[in-house]
Design a protein around this motif. Structure first.
Motif, PDB file in Angstrom:
ATOM      1  N   LYS A  42       9.916 -23.486  -9.942  1.00  0.00           N
ATOM      2  CA  LYS A  42       8.636 -23.568  -9.231  1.00  0.00           C
ATOM      3  C   LYS A  42       9.219 -24.945  -7.772  1.00  0.00           C
ATOM      4  CE  LYS A  42       4.473 -23.030 -10.847  1.00  0.00           C
ATOM      5  NZ  LYS A  42       2.891 -23.518 -11.567  1.00  0.00           N
ATOM      6  N   VAL A  43       9.859 -25.832  -7.619  1.00  0.00           N
ATOM      7  CA  VAL A  43       9.917 -26.310  -6.665  1.00  0.00           C
ATOM      8  C   VAL A  43      11.209 -25.667  -5.442  1.00  0.00           C
ATOM      9  CG1 VAL A  43       9.657 -28.569  -8.041  1.00  0.00           C
ATOM     10  CG2 VAL A  43      11.926 -28.080  -7.914  1.00  0.00           C
ATOM     11  N   SER A  44      11.266 -26.330  -4.397  1.00  0.00           N
ATOM     12  CA  SER A  44      12.405 -25.756  -3.488  1.00  0.00           C
ATOM     13  C   SER A  44      13.422 -25.958  -3.363  1.00  0.00           C
ATOM     14  CB  SER A  44      11.565 -24.942  -2.463  1.00  0.00           C
ATOM     15  OG  SER A  44      10.823 -26.202  -2.092  1.00  0.00           O
TER      16      SER A  44
ATOM     17  N   TYR B 269       3.171 -31.179  -6.913  1.00  0.00           N
ATOM     18  CA  TYR B 269       2.747 -30.304  -7.474  1.00  0.00           C
ATOM     19  C   TYR B 269       0.949 -30.695  -5.348  1.00  0.00           C
ATOM     20  CZ  TYR B 269       4.516 -27.892 -11.056  1.00  0.00           C
ATOM     21  OH  TYR B 269       5.209 -27.546 -11.781  1.00  0.00           O
TER      22      TYR B 269
ATOM     23  N   ILE C 276       2.397 -27.107  -3.245  1.00  0.00           N
ATOM     24  CA  ILE C 276       2.478 -25.950  -4.541  1.00  0.00           C
ATOM     25  C   ILE C 276       1.716 -25.151  -5.291  1.00  0.00           C
ATOM     26  CG2 ILE C 276       4.513 -25.959  -5.893  1.00  0.00           C
ATOM     27  CD1 ILE C 276       6.100 -28.441  -4.773  1.00  0.00           C
TER      28      ILE C 276
END
Lengths: 167, 170
Positions: free
Chosen positions: B115-117, B165, B170
């Motif tokens: 999920k994390v960029s 998040y 996020i």
């Protein structure tokens, strides 16, 4: 009456020894003879053993180094020395992410099983391979089971030549 | 009549082969017996195969990869892939050997990393916390999925990811 797996040879390409032992145990309960379950821990060893023994079913892990299971599948499907390009290949992997499944499909696998798996899901995948085999597409860009699983209307002329397997 | 493009000519060379179903010829019909499936599932659920040495290799590898990413020697997508490899192995195998928390904790970190960029210091701290939790599960031989300590560990890690998040929308 049920399937009788005593006559078949299975090659398990799996880099984790505990997981190989577990798969071997399950296949044994499925009635595969112990001396007909072969192991390989890498892509190269897997291809070498397949060329030597000509197994009836392959269970191939995704493996590391990136995508070695994918490379092995492509090698079996396209290498001139492969003893049987049509051999069923069930790929096991830790992820069911659509990108990975598509990669495996495009490499030419016959089925895909996400780990951890249950005995029932493994049996279902094998049963599907046995009872619902797909025609093979052979082309420069892809060799493997027909990737068209859904029956959608198609109005253009189908130019593919359909031929039986050469003896 | 339009001329065939090179692409169309190429596509026209595909051949569809109907191979012999050698597997079915050898195994016959009838499917799998229910009793066999029950036995096989029991084996999966109750096997005593020693998974700890293999698991320890992957937990150590995760630690090594976290250190490499921290030092900057692995960056970008390669950094995420490097962390994902040992995690995938732990996630996919843990519960097959009754280490359910190995699977759930690894799965939580896999979901987080996907999920994390970018991998910043907070991401690495969260990864390190997961690694510590995995080590605890192995060191205490925390098999099964009922342990309160295991659930508390897992919940704390989920909370840490959720805080990340929220902080970054996020």
């Amino acid at each position: 009456m049920a399937y009788d797996f005593k006559k078949i040879k299975v090659l398990v390409v799996e880099s984790s020894p505990p997981l190989y032992e577990l798969l071997k145990g399950v296949l044994g309960l499925f009635s595969v003879s112990e001396d007909k379950i072969y192991s390989a821990y890498s892509m190269d060893e897997g291809f070498q053993k397949f060329c030597r023994d000509g197994h009836d079913l392959l269970i191939v892990d995704w493996l590391d180094n990136p995508n070695s299971g994918i490379k092995l599948t492509k090698q079996i499907r396209t290498n001139k020395i492969s003893p049987n390009i049509y051999v069923p290949i069930l790929m096991t992997a830790g992820s069911g992410h659509v990108n990975r499944v598509l990669l495996a499909r495009d490499a030419g696998v016959s089925g895909y099983l996400v780990k951890p798996f249950s005995a029932k899901s493994l049996a279902e995948k094998i049963e599907r391979i046995i009872e619902q085999p797909r025609p093979f597409i052979i082309h420069d860009s892809f060799t493997g089971p027909d990737r068209r699983v859904k029956q959608k209307p198609f109005t253009e002329p189908d130019r593919r030549k359909v031929v039986p397997e050469k003896k | 009549m339009t001329e065939e493009s090179e692409e169309q000519k190429k596509l026209a060379r595909a051949v569809s082969v109907v191979p012999r179903n050698r597997l079915k010829e050898k195994v016959g019909s009838g499917g799998f017996e229910e009793a066999v499936l029950v036995k096989a599932q029991t084996l999966l659920k109750e096997n005593k195969i020693d998974f700890e040495p293999t698991a320890q290799i992957f937990v150590n590898l995760l630690e090594k990869k976290i250190a490499e990413v921290k030092s900057g020697s692995t960056v970008g997508d390669a950094a995420i892939e490097a962390l994902l490899y040992p995690l995938m192995q732990l996630k996919s195998q843990g519960s097959l050997f009754q280490y359910h928390f190995i699977t759930t904790i690894s799965d939580n970190l896999i979901t987080f990393l996907e999920k994390v960029s970018i991998i910043d210091t907070d991401v690495l701290d969260i990864a390190a916390a997961h690694r510590t939790a995995l080590h605890i599960v192995l060191a205490t031989k925390m098999k099964g999925g009922d342990s309160k300590a295991g659930k508390d560990l897992h919940d704390a890690l989920v909370d840490s990811c959720n805080r990340y998040y929220r902080a970054r929308n996020i």
